[in-house]
Design an enzyme around this catalytic site. Structure first.
Site, PDB file in Angstrom:
ATOM      1  N   CYS A 161     -28.573   9.237  -7.049  1.00  0.00           N
ATOM      2  CA  CYS A 161     -29.192   8.769  -8.282  1.00  0.00           C
ATOM      3  C   CYS A 161     -29.267   7.248  -8.267  1.00  0.00           C
ATOM      4  O   CYS A 161     -28.447   6.594  -7.620  1.00  0.00           O
ATOM      5  CB  CYS A 161     -28.340   9.258  -9.461  1.00  0.00           C
ATOM      6  SG  CYS A 161     -28.852   8.685 -11.085  1.00  0.00           S
ATOM      7  N   GLY A 162     -30.205   6.693  -8.989  1.00  0.00           N
ATOM      8  CA  GLY A 162     -30.284   5.243  -9.113  1.00  0.00           C
ATOM      9  C   GLY A 162     -29.038   4.637  -9.737  1.00  0.00           C
ATOM     10  O   GLY A 162     -28.737   3.461  -9.532  1.00  0.00           O
TER      11      GLY A 162
END
Length: 159
Positions: A36-37
């Site tokens: 995930c970012g």
């Protein structure tokens, strides 16, 4: 009256964890993901854990694959990723759903205790954080964009 002590969760090793054993601690409960970012927040979460662990504080990571399939690994792969890439030493739990019919009862309770933006009960994305006080009550909910470092002052007030 419900508190976090009323729940049992499963660790990433498949062991039951009676949350009553966490009574008296301040907890930060986070739904995590490895792809995930926001994954770099593992660094900040570990920093919080190291900063406050001697004052009865813990971070509890709950891997979740519900958002963009960003946590595809099994328990061993997730633990290895977290340790190797971010030096994570705080406890990781079994992968859970945080929304929907198969949502973890713990997450259902936390979401009902502290709603999100505009009264939403759903967790909107990875790295949503719930701060639990020593009495086992949810005192604050943080969105994914809230960096762990910004939560330190709220943790310190509860210790």
């Amino acid at each position: 009256m419900t508190t976090i002590a009323d729940f049992t969760v499963t660790t990433n090793r498949g062991e039951s964890l009676d949350m009553s054993t966490k009574h008296g601690k301040v907890l930060l409960v986070v739904n995590t993901a490895s792809k995930c970012g926001f994954t770099p927040q593992y660094d900040g979460l570990e920093e919080l854990f190291q900063q406050f662990k001697d004052q009865d504080f813990e971070v509890l990571g709950f891997p979740c694959n519900q958002f963009g399939a960003q946590e595809p690994g099994n328990a061993d792969e997730i633990a290895e990723f977290c340790k190797v890439n971010f030096g994570v030493t705080f406890p990781l739990m079994k992968k859970v759903d945080v929304n929907g019919p198969d949502a973890s009862p713990l997450y259902d309770w936390m979401k009902s205790e502290k709603k999100g933006l505009m009264g939403s009960t759903s967790v909107k994305w990875n790295f949503t954080k719930f701060l639990i006080n020593r009495e086992g009550k949810v005192v604050k909910r943080y969105g994914p964009q809230d960096a762990p470092a910004g939560i330190a002052k709220d943790i310190a007030k509860l210790l």
